[in-house]
Motif scaffolding. Structure first.
Motif, mmCIF file in Angstrom:
data_model
loop_
_atom_site.group_PDB
_atom_site.id
_atom_site.type_symbol
_atom_site.label_atom_id
_atom_site.label_comp_id
_atom_site.label_asym_id
_atom_site.label_seq_id
_atom_site.Cartn_x
_atom_site.Cartn_y
_atom_site.Cartn_z
ATOM 1 N N PRO A 198 0.815 -1.229 0.000
ATOM 2 C CA PRO A 198 0.000 0.000 0.000
ATOM 3 C C PRO A 198 0.846 1.276 0.000
ATOM 4 N N ILE A 230 0.555 4.166 -2.902
ATOM 5 C CA ILE A 230 0.364 5.597 -2.623
ATOM 6 C C ILE A 230 1.498 6.415 -3.221
ATOM 7 N N THR A 231 2.733 5.949 -3.063
ATOM 8 C CA THR A 231 3.889 6.650 -3.627
ATOM 9 C C THR A 231 3.787 6.723 -5.150
ATOM 10 N N ILE A 245 1.135 9.316 -6.137
ATOM 11 C CA ILE A 245 1.665 10.678 -5.960
ATOM 12 C C ILE A 245 2.639 11.018 -7.080
#
Length: 126
Positions: free
Chosen positions: A56, A60-61, A64
């Motif tokens: 996860p 998310i990284t 972004i």
């Protein structure tokens, strides 16, 4: 017939940042595949136990990085704002960890994003 406003050419630094965010996106995707495959490889040990926590984070990284790359290449003014905000957050974290190189890199990012030609590219007045 009125003339259309002249579009500022993309600054080289913006292209470099977009490429770096693209590399970060590609790295995140590779890490997602790597850590997702570990449980299927058999005796994964402690690395396999970290998979539910790391995947996860890499998702998310990756999101972004992808959003930042898109924002830079498509002249979104919120992208410039977000990069500046992330640089400030990173400076604070780097201060806590005494990471001098990180502080310098993020200070350069803040400085560059405040340059007049970068502001003109993003159509930002101040």
């Amino acid at each position: 017939m009125s003339a259309l406003p002249k579009k500022e050419p993309r600054p080289t630094g913006i292209t470099v940042f977009a490429i770096l965010y693209g590399i970060g996106l590609a790295g995140s995707i590779l890490l997602i595949f790597f850590f997702s495959a570990i449980p299927f490889l058999g005796n994964s040990g402690s690395l396999g136990m970290l998979t539910p926590f790391l995947v996860p984070i890499f998702i998310i990284t990756g999101i972004i990085n992808g959003v930042m790359m898109y924002a830079l290449l498509s002249r979104k003014s919120w992208g410039r704002t977000l990069i500046r905000a992330l640089a400030i957050i990173n400076i604070i974290l780097d201060l806590l960890h005494l990471n001098v190189i990180g502080i310098i890199i993020n200070a350069v990012i803040l400085w560059y994003m405040g340059q007049s030609h970068v502001k003109a590219y993003f159509n930002v007045d101040s």
